[in-house]
Motif scaffolding. Structure first.
Motif, PDB file in Angstrom:
ATOM      1  N   HIS C  31     -16.224 -30.999 -64.103  1.00  0.00           N
ATOM      2  CA  HIS C  31     -16.303 -31.189 -62.654  1.00  0.00           C
ATOM      3  C   HIS C  31     -15.166 -30.422 -61.983  1.00  0.00           C
ATOM      4  O   HIS C  31     -14.041 -30.453 -62.464  1.00  0.00           O
ATOM      5  N   ALA C  32     -15.500 -29.759 -60.890  1.00  0.00           N
ATOM      6  CA  ALA C  32     -14.452 -29.119 -60.109  1.00  0.00           C
ATOM      7  C   ALA C  32     -14.292 -29.876 -58.804  1.00  0.00           C
ATOM      8  O   ALA C  32     -15.281 -30.234 -58.169  1.00  0.00           O
ATOM      9  N   ILE C  33     -13.031 -30.152 -58.448  1.00  0.00           N
ATOM     10  CA  ILE C  33     -12.773 -30.784 -57.155  1.00  0.00           C
ATOM     11  C   ILE C  33     -11.999 -29.795 -56.308  1.00  0.00           C
ATOM     12  O   ILE C  33     -10.914 -29.352 -56.680  1.00  0.00           O
ATOM     13  N   MET C  34     -12.628 -29.394 -55.223  1.00  0.00           N
ATOM     14  CA  MET C  34     -12.005 -28.412 -54.358  1.00  0.00           C
ATOM     15  C   MET C  34     -11.748 -29.035 -53.000  1.00  0.00           C
ATOM     16  O   MET C  34     -12.284 -30.088 -52.675  1.00  0.00           O
ATOM     17  N   SER C  39      -5.913 -32.530 -48.599  1.00  0.00           N
ATOM     18  CA  SER C  39      -7.142 -33.314 -48.622  1.00  0.00           C
ATOM     19  C   SER C  39      -7.046 -34.486 -49.589  1.00  0.00           C
ATOM     20  O   SER C  39      -7.857 -35.394 -49.541  1.00  0.00           O
ATOM     21  N   GLY C  40      -6.026 -34.452 -50.463  1.00  0.00           N
ATOM     22  CA  GLY C  40      -5.841 -35.577 -51.388  1.00  0.00           C
ATOM     23  C   GLY C  40      -6.102 -35.225 -52.840  1.00  0.00           C
ATOM     24  O   GLY C  40      -6.133 -36.112 -53.686  1.00  0.00           O
ATOM     25  N   LYS C  41      -6.230 -33.924 -53.134  1.00  0.00           N
ATOM     26  CA  LYS C  41      -6.552 -33.518 -54.515  1.00  0.00           C
ATOM     27  C   LYS C  41      -5.476 -33.960 -55.513  1.00  0.00           C
ATOM     28  O   LYS C  41      -5.771 -34.567 -56.533  1.00  0.00           O
ATOM     29  N   SER C  42      -4.238 -33.606 -55.184  1.00  0.00           N
ATOM     30  CA  SER C  42      -3.165 -33.942 -56.124  1.00  0.00           C
ATOM     31  C   SER C  42      -2.884 -35.437 -56.163  1.00  0.00           C
ATOM     32  O   SER C  42      -2.488 -35.979 -57.186  1.00  0.00           O
ATOM     33  N   THR C  43      -3.115 -36.106 -55.037  1.00  0.00           N
ATOM     34  CA  THR C  43      -2.962 -37.563 -55.022  1.00  0.00           C
ATOM     35  C   THR C  43      -3.946 -38.194 -56.002  1.00  0.00           C
ATOM     36  O   THR C  43      -3.591 -39.099 -56.763  1.00  0.00           O
ATOM     37  N   ASP C 174      -4.456 -23.201 -62.152  1.00  0.00           N
ATOM     38  CA  ASP C 174      -4.572 -21.758 -61.907  1.00  0.00           C
ATOM     39  C   ASP C 174      -3.514 -21.239 -60.935  1.00  0.00           C
ATOM     40  O   ASP C 174      -3.324 -20.040 -60.826  1.00  0.00           O
ATOM     41  N   SER C 175      -2.792 -22.157 -60.243  1.00  0.00           N
ATOM     42  CA  SER C 175      -1.849 -21.647 -59.232  1.00  0.00           C
ATOM     43  C   SER C 175      -0.684 -20.923 -59.905  1.00  0.00           C
ATOM     44  O   SER C 175      -0.169 -21.361 -60.923  1.00  0.00           O
ATOM     45  N   GLY C 176      -0.338 -19.834 -59.338  1.00  0.00           N
ATOM     46  CA  GLY C 176       0.797 -19.058 -59.838  1.00  0.00           C
ATOM     47  C   GLY C 176       0.546 -18.318 -61.135  1.00  0.00           C
ATOM     48  O   GLY C 176       1.490 -17.906 -61.799  1.00  0.00           O
ATOM     49  N   LEU C 177      -0.722 -18.165 -61.520  1.00  0.00           N
ATOM     50  CA  LEU C 177      -1.006 -17.448 -62.769  1.00  0.00           C
ATOM     51  C   LEU C 177      -1.497 -16.035 -62.460  1.00  0.00           C
ATOM     52  O   LEU C 177      -2.304 -15.840 -61.560  1.00  0.00           O
ATOM     53  N   ASP C 178      -1.022 -15.073 -63.240  1.00  0.00           N
ATOM     54  CA  ASP C 178      -1.600 -13.742 -63.099  1.00  0.00           C
ATOM     55  C   ASP C 178      -2.918 -13.726 -63.874  1.00  0.00           C
ATOM     56  O   ASP C 178      -3.281 -14.691 -64.553  1.00  0.00           O
ATOM     57  N   ILE C 179      -3.634 -12.609 -63.769  1.00  0.00           N
ATOM     58  CA  ILE C 179      -5.004 -12.580 -64.263  1.00  0.00           C
ATOM     59  C   ILE C 179      -5.071 -12.765 -65.784  1.00  0.00           C
ATOM     60  O   ILE C 179      -5.951 -13.454 -66.294  1.00  0.00           O
ATOM     61  N   ASP C 180      -4.081 -12.226 -66.498  1.00  0.00           N
ATOM     62  CA  ASP C 180      -4.069 -12.383 -67.959  1.00  0.00           C
ATOM     63  C   ASP C 180      -3.833 -13.828 -68.359  1.00  0.00           C
ATOM     64  O   ASP C 180      -4.521 -14.379 -69.217  1.00  0.00           O
ATOM     65  N   LEU C 201     -11.427 -30.211 -62.975  1.00  0.00           N
ATOM     66  CA  LEU C 201     -10.589 -29.113 -62.510  1.00  0.00           C
ATOM     67  C   LEU C 201     -10.264 -29.367 -61.048  1.00  0.00           C
ATOM     68  O   LEU C 201     -11.170 -29.496 -60.229  1.00  0.00           O
ATOM     69  N   ILE C 202      -8.980 -29.453 -60.738  1.00  0.00           N
ATOM     70  CA  ILE C 202      -8.602 -29.577 -59.337  1.00  0.00           C
ATOM     71  C   ILE C 202      -8.073 -28.221 -58.920  1.00  0.00           C
ATOM     72  O   ILE C 202      -7.148 -27.697 -59.545  1.00  0.00           O
ATOM     73  N   THR C 203      -8.711 -27.629 -57.954  1.00  0.00           N
ATOM     74  CA  THR C 203      -8.300 -26.280 -57.600  1.00  0.00           C
ATOM     75  C   THR C 203      -8.564 -25.972 -56.143  1.00  0.00           C
ATOM     76  O   THR C 203      -9.378 -26.602 -55.479  1.00  0.00           O
ATOM     77  N   HIS C 204      -7.836 -25.016 -55.687  1.00  0.00           N
ATOM     78  CA  HIS C 204      -7.922 -24.588 -54.314  1.00  0.00           C
ATOM     79  C   HIS C 204      -8.848 -23.377 -54.220  1.00  0.00           C
ATOM     80  O   HIS C 204      -9.448 -23.115 -53.203  1.00  0.00           O
TER      81      HIS C 204
END
Lengths: 418, 483, 251
Positions: C31-34, C39-43, C174-180, C201-204
């Motif tokens: 499941h992805a939560i966007m 919006s409360g994702k990290s909470t 995925d935040s702060g990751l380069d493509i590799d 998956l919690i992602t922006h």
């Protein structure tokens, strides 16, 4: 000589067994003690440690024997010198075949010679009491360009109640020599007893001395140590002081660096519980150029314990290119524990790099949560973090046998694994 | 590069740098004979036409003082002043009070000009209200009217005693009791004037309030008192400048500053201290023994900023008592010592309330044969849950004959506290100078840049105009540095 | 596996962040939560993992028959819940290996399993570190200390591989990751997927979802899931932003 009863120092020593012969050294110390008093917290150096309560009690110098089996360190494979209540016990000691060192009893030394080597050392009321009334100790000589084949273990035991142990040692590292001293302090049935030890040494040029001190006396005795070392050029001195014992501990440590290109390192770990009071008081006095020093003390205080760190680095005029680092970090595990930290820099030369840092706080809540989120219980998480916190100080103890012994001590005393 | 400007040159320039503000004003003073006893205190009180309660306070302080000894724990060495050889009252000759700026003695206006504080201009350009204290007597307070409309009281201490006795009575001595220390006791006994400021509830003082202190008369001591009270929810920024003429004897300055920051109030207190430091041989100069302390109630804030370049001997620890929950204390300091100057200065942060936080940033610069010590206390009491402190104390050495010392005292009795103290001591960085040079900046500018950057964190906390003045003072140490 | 019903949660200061959130996750699903910032994702991640500082005021969370909200943070982990932190915490002095060994032993003890032998443990360390191309040396270093941003995130997935959770919640991994690094982390997660476990998956950004294909995409806004769809919803969000959903709902 008649005792003046309102003199607290004379009162304190009144039950001591008087030394058989008054040597020149003893005589000087006795004279110096006249008119001296015990420090109060108004004296800057004793601001955070109150000794009044402990010096009001009476102590005796009592020769005794002890079972030291529990205190020997497995696999240390050392020259073992045992001191019970400050008296040297030859029968319990083992000196191995070692062409690099010689061991003498302090009282067997040539008086002139001994008076010479201890001349000019800085004294306070406790080291003077020790000097005047010392009951034994050893003079270790590590020979020129030789490396001691075994560590030298000074094993101290307090045996019985209300006794005072005034042991006094001197380690003489000749030019280019190398040795490790392990000094351990234990107690047995010794409520209200007092360790008042002095350890001095001279590290000549190119010599290297490592001292590991482990004090785990019972939490109902008092421990004051005065350690003083002089370093000549290009020498190395490392001391690790680990304190878990005694109700009141004052570790006084001074290193006078009297030559260029020296390295001095002091590390300490102090872990207090209940009502323990642990005071680490250090001085590094840099008189010459191109020396480095590093100092790292870490405290973990639980219960109602009090931790004290007062470390001073002095860089004298014209002692250029000194790099000195001082660090004191503390963790408070309980609401009622407290810490006083006073790192000091006194710098009279300009081309220096000196710094110090001091922190006090609880365990990092985020780190605890991170560990718990990985399935580690709150208690284990705290233990891991505490172990991680002081681990780098314990890692300075390179002697594996001793390190194992320390790990066991922590496991038994605190339930902490490393 | 043969004409490279080195640290030695800088140090040398610093050594040769002479005091700019050394001149004596030639207006008539009314000075009482030297010496101190109860009669002298009665004389001071009667000259000032004080009410009885204040005289009694003075006598109480005097009696306490006679039982006290001069403190000797600071890292300074100086001949102890002979307290019977000082004149405890010196007022400019005219006894009448000034109704307006125009009434002020032209000679004194000239003095202010030399100090670089043309009051007219300041009034016009910066909207700063100035209280000007010469030898402890307040001579002019500007902008009184405008402030009056907001209910702000800004006047000399004597006027406050006369016109607002209830406020003076209520707050004087509550933060620095007369028994606090030797010099505070002395001040409480013999203080001649000073400044008083009261900001009513909810009022944000629209301009910087400023006081200039100056010791003029030879052989006098200056004992002024400042009391700033910020009532609930109010704000004030208060500036204090100090200069003294060149004299070859030591002059004594023992001031007391008390700040009271009630619930939700904020006081910003900035000082540029440039008392005469003595000449390059260490002759003369002011002994500056000052007690400055502020009390914070709930959610209140007190911020001390100081640039200290003057005085032969300084003994000064602006402090905050963080009594109220969520209160904040700050201390930002630059202390420059040169020649034979000695400074023992720092701050005390006493955390009593919950969630209190404090910051200490101290920059010491030592040149010549001076001794510059930071001494600070951070004390977390058992009641102060979640207290926070961060201290940074850096020392820069410009001479191999000077000294830089750091003596922090950290006392923590609450496990939820977080305290971080860091200190460094070093020579100005050769590699930094080289880096600048490599980018085309000459070494003189580089040193200027580096020293200024070194102090920036502190200067940034000063009101703009004041920061410029402070920076100028620092630059005095750096100008003419082209080799 | 995970059933969240009408979950309301506030921060300690009192502000309500989650306002009636419902979510059902079955074994084998991703499941992805966007949702936009705030919006409360990290909470949601913190509340599920049991972090202090949040108060659940209403609702329930069932995790394979266990009332999750009743458990201490460590017991949630022992039940098989894993949170890959958005900001992995640095723990000086505690080595990765020592840390994981402690965690694994405690989890095994909880499940009445024997302790893992040192040999098996080390073999597993090697295998897991290969999975995320994490240098073996990092395993002996202190937890996250001196790690780059990418190394910290890979270390999270390395730990996931070691602990083999039933449910993994990846909070902004995925935040702060380069493509590799993104590819390495994603491949690691994909290899760990099975019919018995699940991933949230919690992602922006939609970027991560190109690598880890979700079965469901949920849009979280103002503390509620306001729209659920397949992976095409993520693309739509990428293209049009979040505002159109609010408008759609308003209509």
């Amino acid at each position: 000589m008649e005792l003046v009863l309102d003199n607290k120092v004379l009162e304190f020593v009144s039950d001591f067994k008087k030394p058989e012969t008054i040597s020149k050294v003893r005589k000087q110390a006795l004279d110096a003690l006249n008119g001296m008093d015990f420090p109060t917290t108004r004296v800057e150096d004793w601001k955070y440690t109150r000794v009044g309560k402990y010096v009001k009690k009476k102590y005796k110098q009592v020769q005794a024997t002890a079972n030291v089996e529990d205190y020997t360190i497995a696999d240390l494979n050392a020259h073992q010198l045992v001191f019970v209540n400050g008296y040297y016990d030859e029968s319990l000691s083992t000196i191995k075949e070692d062409d690099a060192i010689s061991v003498h009893k302090i009282e067997e030394l040539d008086e002139e010679y001994y008076s010479d080597i201890v001349d000019g050392t800085s004294e306070n009321v406790f080291s003077l009491i020790n000097k005047a009334y010392q009951t034994g100790g050893v003079f270790i000589q590590v020979k020129k360009n030789k490396k001691a084949n075994f560590p030298i273990h000074f094993l101290h035991v307090l045996e019985g109640e209300e006794v005072i142990a005034n042991a006094r040692h001197f380690v003489h590292m000749e030019t280019g020599s190398k040795a490790e001293v392990v000094a351990t302090y234990h107690s047995n049935n010794s409520e209200n007893s007092f360790t008042n030890v002095v350890l001095e040494g001279h590290v000549e040029s190119n010599a290297s001395l490592t001292i590991n001190k482990l004090q785990s006396e019972a939490k109902n005795v008092f421990h004051i140590s005065n350690e003083l070392f002089v370093q000549d050029e290009s020498s190395n001195f490392l001391i690790n002081t680990i304190t878990t014992g005694a109700l009141m501990t004052r570790n006084g440590l001074e290193v006078i660096v009297e030559g260029e290109n020296c390295h001095t390192e002091m590390n300490g770990a102090y872990l207090g519980t209940e009502k323990q009071h642990m005071d680490n008081h250090t001085l590094i006095d840099q008189l010459y150029s191109n020396c480095t020093s590093s100092e790292s003390y870490k405290g973990v205080m639980d219960g109602k314990s009090v931790g004290v760190f007062n470390g001073k680095v002095i860089v004298r005029q014209d002692a250029q290119k000194i790099a000195a680092y001082q660090s004191n970090k503390n963790i408070l595990l309980s609401k009622t524990a407290s810490v006083n930290s006073k790192p000091e820099l006194e710098i009279y030369a300009d081309d220096v790099r000196c710094s110090h840092g001091s922190t006090i706080g609880e365990l990092d809540e985020d780190a605890i949560f991170y560990l718990r989120a990985r399935g580690i219980s709150a208690a284990s998480a705290k233990q891991l973090l505490v172990a991680g916190f002081i681990g780098d100080v314990l890692d300075k103890v390179e002697n594996e046998a001793l390190r194992t012994n320390i790990d066991e001590l922590f496991l038994n005393d605190f339930g902490w694994k490393f | 590069m043969s004409n490279t400007y080195t640290e030695e040159d800088l140090a040398k320039n610093l050594q040769e740098q002479e005091y700019k503000y050394g001149f004596t004003s030639d207006f008539k003073s009314d000075t009482i004979p030297v010496g101190l006893n109860e009669d002298v205190i009665r004389l001071i009180s009667s000259k000032k036409e004080e009410p009885l309660w204040l005289l009694e306070k003075r006598l109480q302080a005097y009696r306490a003082w006679t039982t006290m000894v001069e403190p000797d724990w600071a890292h300074v060495n100086y001949p102890k002043p002979d307290f019977q050889a000082i004149s405890y009252y010196s007022a400019p000759g005219q006894t009448k009070k000034y109704e307006s700026w125009d009434d002020v003695d032209p000679e004194m206006k000239e003095t202010m000009k030399k100090l670089g504080i043309s009051m007219e201009e300041q009034q016009r350009l910066t909207g700063t209200a100035v209280d000007f204290v010469v030898d402890s007597v307040s001579v002019a307070t500007s902008f009184k009217k405008k402030l009056g409309e907001l209910g702000i009281i800004f006047c000399s201490f004597s006027e406050a005693v006369e016109n607002h006795p209830e406020l003076v009575k209520k707050y004087m001595g509550t933060v620095v009791p007369h028994t606090d220390n030797f010099y505070a006791a002395l001040n409480s006994a013999v203080f001649t004037d000073g400044s008083f400021c009261y900001i009513p509830k909810g009022v944000r003082c629209p301009m910087e309030l400023s006081t200039y202190f100056r010791i003029n008369e030879g052989g006098t001591g200056q004992f002024e008192r400042t009391l700033v009270v910020a009532d609930e929810g109010s704000y004030v920024s208060y500036l204090e400048g100090c200069t003294a003429p060149m004299r070859d004897e030591n002059q004594l300055h023992a001031a007391v500053v008390e700040l009271v920051s009630l619930d939700n109030a904020e006081i910003k207190y900035s000082t540029v201290q440039n008392w005469y430091p003595g000449d390059k041989n260490g002759v003369g100069g002011v002994f500056n023994f000052v007690t400055k302390r502020g009390l914070c109630e709930k959610n209140a804030k007190i911020s001390w900023t100081q640039v200290e370049t003057g005085s032969a001997v300084t003994w000064k620890y602006p402090s905050c008592i963080l009594k109220g929950d969520n209160s904040i204390g700050e201390f930002y300091s630059v202390a420059v010592t040169n020649h034979f100057q000695q400074a023992d200065t720092g701050s005390k942060m006493i955390h009593l309330g919950k969630n209190t936080s404090s910051t200490i940033i101290s920059k010491g610069i030592s040149a010549g044969q001076s001794q510059n010590a930071y001494r600070g206390l951070v004390q977390i009491h058992a009641s102060a849950d979640n207290a926070r402190n961060r201290s940074e104390c850096d020392s820069l050495l410009l001479s191999d004959r000077s000294g830089a010392h750091t003596f922090p005292y950290i006392e923590c009795k609450n496990s939820t506290a977080k305290i971080e103290h860091e200190a460094t001591t070093s020579k100005i960085g050769e590699d930094q100078i080289f880096y600048c040079q490599q980018r085309g900046i000459d070494s003189e500018k580089a040193i200027g840049l580096i020293v200024n950057g070194y102090c920036k964190e502190v200067l940034n906390h000063m009101p703009m105009e004041f920061a410029v003045e402070a920076q100028k003072l620092l630059e005095i140490s750096l100008e003419n540095s082209v080799g | 596996m995970l059933t969240i019903k009408n979950l309301h949660a506030s921060v300690e200061e009192g502000q309500e962040i989650l306002k009636g959130l419902n979510l059902e996750v079955k074994a084998g699903e991703v499941h992805a939560i966007m949702g936009p910032n705030g919006s409360g994702k990290s909470t949601l991640a913190s509340v599920l993992a049991g972090k202090d500082g949040y108060e659940v005021t209403e609702g329930s969370v069932d995790f394979d028959g266990v009332d999750l909200l009743d458990l201490e943070a460590e017991d949630r982990a022992k039940e098989g819940m894993f949170l890959a932190f958005q900001y992995p915490v640095e723990i000086p002095g505690v080595s990765n290996v020592n840390f994981l060994r402690t965690a694994m032993n405690e989890i095994r003890e909880y499940r009445n399993e024997d302790k893992m032998s040192a040999k098996d443990f080390l073999a597993k360390v090697k295998e897991a570190s290969n999975l995320v191309e994490l240098d073996n040396k990092l395993a002996s270093r202190a937890v996250n200390v001196g790690f780059s941003g990418g190394e910290k995130k890979r270390n999270e997935i390395f730990q996931m591989a070691m602990l083999e959770p039933k449910l993994a919640i990846l909070d902004e991994t995925d935040s702060g990751l380069d493509i590799d690094a993104l590819r390495i982390v994603s491949e690691g997660v994909n290899k760990l997927r099975s019919k018995d476990n699940a991933v949230i998956l919690i992602t922006h950004y939609q970027r991560l979802l190109e690598y880890i294909k979700p079965d469901f995409v949920h849009v979280l806004s103002a503390g509620k899931i306001i729209k659920t769809g397949g992976k095409e919803l993520a693309l739509e969000l990428e293209e049009k932003g979040y505002d159109w959903i609010n408008e759609e709902i308003a209509q």
